[in-house]
Design an enzyme around this catalytic site. Structure first.
Site, PDB file in Angstrom:
ATOM      1  N   HIS A 116      76.092  48.900  21.624  1.00  0.00           N
ATOM      2  CA  HIS A 116      74.805  48.525  21.032  1.00  0.00           C
ATOM      3  C   HIS A 116      73.919  47.755  22.004  1.00  0.00           C
ATOM      4  CE1 HIS A 116      72.377  46.473  17.704  1.00  0.00           C
ATOM      5  NE2 HIS A 116      72.265  47.751  17.439  1.00  0.00           N
ATOM      6  N   LYS A 118      71.312  46.733  25.076  1.00  0.00           N
ATOM      7  CA  LYS A 118      70.076  47.276  25.656  1.00  0.00           C
ATOM      8  C   LYS A 118      69.770  46.465  26.914  1.00  0.00           C
ATOM      9  CE  LYS A 118      69.567  48.124  20.998  1.00  0.00           C
ATOM     10  NZ  LYS A 118      70.313  47.477  19.904  1.00  0.00           N
ATOM     11  N   ASP A 123      67.573  47.233  41.199  1.00  0.00           N
ATOM     12  CA  ASP A 123      67.696  46.709  42.562  1.00  0.00           C
ATOM     13  C   ASP A 123      68.246  45.288  42.628  1.00  0.00           C
ATOM     14  OD1 ASP A 123      66.773  49.076  43.606  1.00  0.00           O
ATOM     15  OD2 ASP A 123      64.731  48.370  43.970  1.00  0.00           O
ATOM     16  N   HIS A 309      62.996  44.162  13.581  1.00  0.00           N
ATOM     17  CA  HIS A 309      64.163  44.610  14.340  1.00  0.00           C
ATOM     18  C   HIS A 309      64.613  43.561  15.345  1.00  0.00           C
ATOM     19  CE1 HIS A 309      66.407  47.382  17.162  1.00  0.00           C
ATOM     20  NE2 HIS A 309      66.832  47.804  15.992  1.00  0.00           N
ATOM     21  N   LYS A 311      66.103  40.190  17.331  1.00  0.00           N
ATOM     22  CA  LYS A 311      67.333  39.409  17.352  1.00  0.00           C
ATOM     23  C   LYS A 311      67.098  38.212  18.279  1.00  0.00           C
ATOM     24  CE  LYS A 311      68.597  44.087  17.325  1.00  0.00           C
ATOM     25  NZ  LYS A 311      68.470  44.362  15.938  1.00  0.00           N
ATOM     26  N   ASP A 316      65.532  23.385  18.681  1.00  0.00           N
ATOM     27  CA  ASP A 316      64.858  22.225  19.265  1.00  0.00           C
ATOM     28  C   ASP A 316      63.815  22.676  20.285  1.00  0.00           C
ATOM     29  OD1 ASP A 316      66.300  20.590  17.582  1.00  0.00           O
ATOM     30  OD2 ASP A 316      67.872  20.158  19.032  1.00  0.00           O
TER      31      ASP A 316
END
Length: 439
Positions: A116, A118, A123, A309, A311, A316
């Site tokens: 899952h 991404k 380089d 979508h 996450k 603080d």
């Protein structure tokens, strides 16, 4: 296997990228500028306008001699056409499929324990990590179901950790933790990677900013709860604010307990969830926790403009995290995930401004329910769900487990007929419900 370091790596610069409009141009430009190597992992690659743009970027880079390695998930990226796959392979792109599955009676069986993550690294200089897949539903012109999402672009020493980890994964090896790139790593055929002898792959990226960072992953062997643990440590240390924006929210007992305790000691704890979910069960599951959280003082906001979508979270004035991990059983107990934890006041401030804008202009706050004759039933349901959650890590261990196969794509691989729009989306841009997944 060496144990993962959880030490802060100083000297990084992070830039928040909101939605596909900011994310895709940065990634495609970075690939277009690549001189030596592109490493890419994604859950979803669809053969729509965004997938075609990525296809063109990778193909063009490979044709000019750049090593291009891509790993896509066999469930999230099912349905790629033979033409799409074949042209990449023929150009020299090393395309691999994580755990490709076969359909039985029209149903796919490879649902659990997905790749899952991404991540993109170019380089050993610039990296990208977050929750955005390569599909047209991450840009606004997709319509009302376009997703609200986040990623980061990063430069600095932490990029070496992303590159090192991702290279192990896309080459089909079990990723091992190394604080800096290995010397002159070899590819799957045993040859030294082009460019390694020149030293670019072994050089530690220079300091580019003031942010400290930790690269955190979750797997099903040695790092089963690392991402959740970082969240919980931050919740326990919170002194005045916590903001969590997460698409699929159904965490474990201990996570909920830490949120409640933070709110009860006076921390302003805010939770941004989906009000217009891409799957109805998402809102139903999260709403079962509302009473338990609201009664402790947690403020809950439902994002209603379109499906959420993201996450991301902040605590603080300095701590933040961005990545692929949802706060649900799939991400916390089954899937392979990756987040970056950031300690930087400027980044925290900017993320807070963007989430504040969301709460003020695109969310409705969930009120504590007014007393009614159904209070007892509602509270009983909330209590039962809260205490059942403590068992889901154990249940996850009972679910089917196997050693995933990473398959190198070859000419002729892919769907024989393809589709007019590609993969899980047809040419009309509408989702094929058979391929829906928590992305």
């Amino acid at each position: 296997m060496p144990q993962r370091s959880s030490r802060w790596v100083p000297g990084n610069h992070f830039e928040l990228l909101e939605n596909g409009e900011e994310f895709f141009p940065r990634v495609f430009d970075a690939i277009a500028s690549a001189r030596h190597e592109v490493m890419l992992e994604t859950f979803i690659l669809w053969e729509d306008k965004i997938g075609q743009a990525l296809h063109t970027a990778m193909l063009t880079a490979a044709q000019r001699g750049v090593q291009v390695h891509a790993l896509v998930d066999g469930f999230g990226s099912a349905g790629l056409s033979r033409q799409f796959v074949g042209s990449l392979v023929e150009a020299g792109v090393q395309l691999r499929i994580f755990d490709p599955g076969r359909s039985i009676l029209g149903q796919r069986t490879n649902l659990l324990r997905r790749m899952h993550r991404k991540i993109v690294v170019v380089d050993n200089e610039v990296g990208f990590i977050g929750g955005i897949n390569y599909s047209a539903d991450h840009v606004a012109d997709f319509g009302p179901e376009a997703k609200q999402d986040y990623a980061v672009q990063v430069r600095g020493p932490i990029v070496a950790q992303l590159r090192n980890y991702t290279r192990e994964a896309v080459l089909g090896r079990a990723p091992r933790w190394r604080p800096w790139p290995a010397r002159a790593s070899a590819d799957t055929a045993g040859h030294v990677a082009p460019g390694a002898a020149q030293g670019w792959a072994t050089a530690q990226p220079a300091h580019r900013g003031e942010a400290d960072a930790i690269f955190v992953t979750r797997d099903n062997h040695h790092h089963t709860n690392d991402i959740e643990r970082h969240y919980r440590v931050a919740l326990r240390a919170a002194r005045h604010r916590v903001v969590i924006a997460n698409a699929y929210f159904f965490p474990g007992y201990r996570f909920i307990r830490d949120m409640r305790r933070a709110a009860r000691r006076g921390v302003d704890v805010r939770l941004i969830l989906q009000g217009q979910p891409d799957m109805a069960i998402v809102r139903t599951a999260a709403s079962m926790l509302y009473d338990h959280l609201l009664q402790a003082g947690v403020r809950i906001y439902e994002y209603c403009d379109r499906p959420l979508h993201g996450k991301v979270a902040l605590v603080d004035d300095e701590w933040a995290t961005v990545g692929s991990s949802n706060l649900d059983p799939l991400s916390l107990s089954l899937n392979l995930e990756a987040n970056v934890v950031i300690r930087d006041r400027a980044f925290n401030t900017h993320l807070m401004s963007r989430l504040s804008h969301l709460m003020e202009h695109s969310c409705k706050q969930v009120d504590v329910p007014a007393p009614s004759r159904w209070d007892g039933l509602r509270l009983l349901r909330s209590y039962a769900m809260f205490h059942l959650m403590r068992w889901f890590p154990t249940w996850a261990g009972w679910l089917p487990r196997h050693e995933p196969v990473i398959q190198l794509a070859r000419p002729g691989d892919g769907d024989e007929t393809g589709s007019t729009g590609g993969g899980p989306q047809g040419g009309d841009g509408k989702r094929n419900p058979d391929t829906g997944a928590m992305a």
